[in-house]
Design a protein around this motif. Structure first.
Motif, PDB file in Angstrom:
ATOM      1  N   GLY A  29       5.901  -4.079 -47.552  1.00  0.00           N
ATOM      2  CA  GLY A  29       5.561  -2.523 -47.419  1.00  0.00           C
ATOM      3  C   GLY A  29       4.512  -2.388 -46.230  1.00  0.00           C
ATOM      4  N   VAL A  30       4.690  -1.248 -45.623  1.00  0.00           N
ATOM      5  CA  VAL A  30       3.782  -0.982 -44.525  1.00  0.00           C
ATOM      6  C   VAL A  30       2.462  -0.606 -45.199  1.00  0.00           C
ATOM      7  CG1 VAL A  30       3.339   0.729 -42.702  1.00  0.00           C
ATOM      8  CG2 VAL A  30       5.285  -0.307 -43.004  1.00  0.00           C
ATOM      9  N   LYS A  31       2.590   0.295 -46.429  1.00  0.00           N
ATOM     10  CA  LYS A  31       1.333   0.804 -46.845  1.00  0.00           C
ATOM     11  C   LYS A  31       0.536  -0.202 -47.840  1.00  0.00           C
ATOM     12  CE  LYS A  31      -0.238   4.650 -49.527  1.00  0.00           C
ATOM     13  NZ  LYS A  31      -0.519   5.297 -50.921  1.00  0.00           N
ATOM     14  N   SER A  32       1.296  -0.968 -48.519  1.00  0.00           N
ATOM     15  CA  SER A  32       0.619  -1.998 -49.339  1.00  0.00           C
ATOM     16  C   SER A  32      -0.155  -3.032 -48.419  1.00  0.00           C
ATOM     17  CB  SER A  32       1.564  -2.646 -50.284  1.00  0.00           C
ATOM     18  OG  SER A  32       2.030  -1.542 -51.306  1.00  0.00           O
ATOM     19  N   VAL A  33       0.598  -3.572 -47.418  1.00  0.00           N
ATOM     20  CA  VAL A  33       0.164  -4.545 -46.437  1.00  0.00           C
ATOM     21  C   VAL A  33      -0.853  -4.059 -45.766  1.00  0.00           C
ATOM     22  CG1 VAL A  33       0.659  -5.968 -44.654  1.00  0.00           C
ATOM     23  CG2 VAL A  33       2.352  -5.884 -46.298  1.00  0.00           C
ATOM     24  N   ASN A  34      -1.052  -2.834 -45.286  1.00  0.00           N
ATOM     25  CA  ASN A  34      -2.135  -2.465 -44.437  1.00  0.00           C
ATOM     26  C   ASN A  34      -3.294  -2.370 -45.406  1.00  0.00           C
ATOM     27  OD1 ASN A  34      -1.608  -2.171 -41.795  1.00  0.00           O
ATOM     28  ND2 ASN A  34      -0.019  -0.754 -42.225  1.00  0.00           N
ATOM     29  N   GLU A  35      -3.219  -1.863 -46.687  1.00  0.00           N
ATOM     30  CA  GLU A  35      -4.269  -1.660 -47.896  1.00  0.00           C
ATOM     31  C   GLU A  35      -4.818  -3.090 -48.014  1.00  0.00           C
ATOM     32  OE1 GLU A  35      -3.179   1.925 -50.739  1.00  0.00           O
ATOM     33  OE2 GLU A  35      -2.567   0.066 -51.189  1.00  0.00           O
ATOM     34  N   LEU A  36      -3.982  -4.069 -48.402  1.00  0.00           N
ATOM     35  CA  LEU A  36      -4.566  -5.338 -48.470  1.00  0.00           C
ATOM     36  C   LEU A  36      -5.185  -6.058 -47.358  1.00  0.00           C
ATOM     37  CD1 LEU A  36      -3.555  -4.916 -51.321  1.00  0.00           C
ATOM     38  CD2 LEU A  36      -2.708  -7.193 -51.383  1.00  0.00           C
ATOM     39  N   LEU A  37      -4.681  -5.724 -46.080  1.00  0.00           N
ATOM     40  CA  LEU A  37      -5.316  -6.165 -44.837  1.00  0.00           C
ATOM     41  C   LEU A  37      -6.759  -5.704 -44.798  1.00  0.00           C
ATOM     42  CD1 LEU A  37      -2.545  -6.238 -42.161  1.00  0.00           C
ATOM     43  CD2 LEU A  37      -3.470  -8.251 -43.383  1.00  0.00           C
ATOM     44  N   ASP A  38      -6.871  -4.310 -45.316  1.00  0.00           N
ATOM     45  CA  ASP A  38      -8.223  -3.717 -45.199  1.00  0.00           C
ATOM     46  C   ASP A  38      -9.240  -4.255 -46.467  1.00  0.00           C
ATOM     47  OD1 ASP A  38     -10.180  -2.227 -44.501  1.00  0.00           O
ATOM     48  OD2 ASP A  38      -9.242  -0.260 -45.174  1.00  0.00           O
ATOM     49  N   SER A  39      -9.102  -5.448 -46.834  1.00  0.00           N
ATOM     50  CA  SER A  39      -9.759  -5.928 -48.103  1.00  0.00           C
ATOM     51  C   SER A  39     -10.498  -7.347 -48.001  1.00  0.00           C
ATOM     52  CB  SER A  39      -8.786  -5.773 -49.221  1.00  0.00           C
ATOM     53  OG  SER A  39      -8.091  -6.930 -49.355  1.00  0.00           O
ATOM     54  N   PRO A  40     -11.228  -7.585 -48.790  1.00  0.00           N
ATOM     55  CA  PRO A  40     -11.738  -9.096 -48.658  1.00  0.00           C
ATOM     56  C   PRO A  40     -10.805 -10.044 -48.899  1.00  0.00           C
ATOM     57  CG  PRO A  40     -12.999  -7.705 -50.059  1.00  0.00           C
ATOM     58  CD  PRO A  40     -11.746  -6.951 -50.023  1.00  0.00           C
ATOM     59  N   LEU A  41      -9.470  -9.730 -49.239  1.00  0.00           N
ATOM     60  CA  LEU A  41      -8.307 -10.857 -49.443  1.00  0.00           C
ATOM     61  C   LEU A  41      -8.147 -11.682 -48.335  1.00  0.00           C
ATOM     62  CD1 LEU A  41      -5.568  -9.319 -51.769  1.00  0.00           C
ATOM     63  CD2 LEU A  41      -7.340 -11.050 -52.300  1.00  0.00           C
ATOM     64  N   LYS A  42      -7.942 -12.875 -48.430  1.00  0.00           N
ATOM     65  CA  LYS A  42      -7.863 -13.624 -47.359  1.00  0.00           C
ATOM     66  C   LYS A  42      -6.239 -13.838 -47.082  1.00  0.00           C
ATOM     67  CE  LYS A  42      -9.424 -18.344 -45.303  1.00  0.00           C
ATOM     68  NZ  LYS A  42      -9.648 -19.508 -45.590  1.00  0.00           N
ATOM     69  N   LEU A  43      -6.049 -13.538 -45.697  1.00  0.00           N
ATOM     70  CA  LEU A  43      -4.436 -13.385 -45.411  1.00  0.00           C
ATOM     71  C   LEU A  43      -3.937 -14.908 -45.108  1.00  0.00           C
ATOM     72  CD1 LEU A  43      -2.226 -11.779 -44.590  1.00  0.00           C
ATOM     73  CD2 LEU A  43      -3.026 -11.831 -42.116  1.00  0.00           C
ATOM     74  N   HIS A  44      -2.742 -15.242 -45.699  1.00  0.00           N
ATOM     75  CA  HIS A  44      -2.456 -16.916 -45.120  1.00  0.00           C
ATOM     76  C   HIS A  44      -1.301 -16.505 -43.950  1.00  0.00           C
ATOM     77  CE1 HIS A  44       0.763 -19.644 -45.728  1.00  0.00           C
ATOM     78  NE2 HIS A  44      -0.063 -20.434 -46.214  1.00  0.00           N
ATOM     79  N   SER A  45      -0.274 -15.723 -44.162  1.00  0.00           N
ATOM     80  CA  SER A  45       0.588 -15.252 -43.204  1.00  0.00           C
ATOM     81  C   SER A  45       1.198 -13.661 -43.057  1.00  0.00           C
ATOM     82  CB  SER A  45       1.724 -16.316 -42.969  1.00  0.00           C
ATOM     83  OG  SER A  45       2.462 -16.575 -44.358  1.00  0.00           O
ATOM     84  N   LEU A  46       1.624 -13.371 -42.003  1.00  0.00           N
ATOM     85  CA  LEU A  46       2.022 -11.979 -41.836  1.00  0.00           C
ATOM     86  C   LEU A  46       3.270 -12.063 -41.055  1.00  0.00           C
ATOM     87  CD1 LEU A  46       1.578  -8.758 -42.433  1.00  0.00           C
ATOM     88  CD2 LEU A  46       0.189  -8.992 -40.316  1.00  0.00           C
ATOM     89  N   TYR A  47       4.257 -11.307 -41.770  1.00  0.00           N
ATOM     90  CA  TYR A  47       5.565 -11.049 -40.734  1.00  0.00           C
ATOM     91  C   TYR A  47       5.915  -9.694 -40.459  1.00  0.00           C
ATOM     92  CZ  TYR A  47       5.842 -15.926 -42.957  1.00  0.00           C
ATOM     93  OH  TYR A  47       5.540 -17.103 -43.556  1.00  0.00           O
ATOM     94  N   ALA A  48       6.308  -9.501 -39.427  1.00  0.00           N
ATOM     95  CA  ALA A  48       6.642  -8.112 -39.220  1.00  0.00           C
ATOM     96  C   ALA A  48       7.934  -7.778 -38.361  1.00  0.00           C
ATOM     97  CB  ALA A  48       5.650  -7.739 -38.285  1.00  0.00           C
TER      98      ALA A  48
END
Lengths: 241, 241
Positions: A29-48
């Protein structure tokens, strides 16, 4: 085009076993994904399906709505799906108040409780084995981003209380009135399972049994565990600041 | 065998329009049906695939699982389905604390809030027009029987506040710290819509703006309306008894 095996792999992360093995979890979801992108969590992969909805300068893999749907756990997938690495659990700091859950099973309840921890500045949440996985997609949906600010660990609760539980409190139907109880400057607050409350083994290790006074009819169903947690944490903070 | 028209009629009660026209509503499931049978509510008709599950001496119409399924709003119907008459709303007693909702839309939230009223002995709940119907099946499921002990009325909230709101309080993100605010012996507490909070028109009629202090990160999502209601009612009762 995303390989079939990749679609299948992402979809498999809906299951706890696959999350544990890979150390990865999914947010949608747009809101949740953006929230977590804006955090120290390490992204593995992003699909859009629509990269314009990504609020940050992050590369995404373009997918069709059909492909997104095959990876998603939702009935109606919502534009973005991200795979993140689970952060390593940090050591719990017992110098302040810590919340502990004795086998809370409902994902919505755990998500709400993580959000409450964030609101009331409880930085560490100890979950007894048997508590629902905090990377369960329904938990993540209910946490509203708070998962990135609360340290959630899964441990043997009896062992934890044996080691750190000199001041252990718990919520019980027949405990002392929450508002009259003396609360220590630091401690562990244990909340029990939805149906069975705190287990007998854990109860035996608890000194302070607390109860939220009931003002209405005696037949009223007891408060839900998330609601009870909110009311007790609010009182804890009111008293101790 | 139940007539096709009867199956259709019962099913139609899932819709608010049909409930309003008939003055009837549906409750499903062994636990909920028995709870409502054990209340002053007037039963209209009771359907059972297994009459042995009825805890009271009440006549039921035997139905097959297929028939129950055609009347039910649930994916997996659960043995009993009852149609009750909506009780007449009683006049609201403003001599104590009354809760008012300004267009709360989510059935789960309304159900939880009705249950909280019951727990905290708030006997009257005033809902602004636009608030979800309290006889919505999802609301009833969440109330856990408390619907029979709380007087829920739908009224023009501005008119109510104009007439009775000499001491109107409301929850706002930027209100006064709930724990420092002076609360009157009686009053109306207004809780707002999930997305938009209290409407501007209603806000203009509120004297006491309350806020639940936040202790964690400023980015934390605000508390859900049902959770906020629980925390404020708990404090109200703690202070005023």
């Amino acid at each position: 085009m995303v390989a079939k095996s990749e679609l299948k792999f992402v979809k498999s992360l809906q299951q706890k076993k696959c999350r544990s093995e890979s150390g990865l979890f999914v947010v949608e979801g747009v809101k949740s994904v953006n929230e977590l992108l804006d955090s120290p969590l390490k992204l593995h992969s992003l699909y859009a399906t629509d990269p314009a909805l990504i609020g940050f300068n992050v590369a995404a893999i373009g997918v069709s709505p059909a492909e997104l749907s095959r990876m998603s756990g939702l009935k109606t997938p919502n534009a973005l799906l991200a795979v993140f690495e689970m952060p390593k659990a940090k050591p719990v700091d017992y110098s302040g108040w810590v919340l502990a859950l004795d086998q809370v099973r409902d994902p919505g309840n755990l998500g709400t409780i993580i959000r409450l921890c964030d609101w009331f500045d409880i930085r560490h949440l100890v979950c007894a084995h048997g508590t629902v996985d905090c990377y369960n997609p329904k938990v993540l949906q209910a946490t509203m981003g708070s998962i990135t600010r609360v340290n959630v660990v899964y441990e043997d609760l009896e062992m934890v209380l044996g080691k750190h539980g000199t001041q252990a409190y718990g919520a019980f139907m027949t405990g002392e009135n929450l508002y009259k109880a003396k609360l220590s400057e630091r401690g562990i607050l244990v909340m029990g399972n939805e149906a069975n409350g705190v287990s007998a083994e854990v109860e035996a290790m608890i000194q302070g049994k607390l109860s939220i006074p009931q003002y209405g009819a005696q037949t009223t169903e007891s408060l839900n565990v998330a609601m009870a947690t909110g009311i007790i944490l609010a009182e804890l903070k009111r008293k101790l600041g």
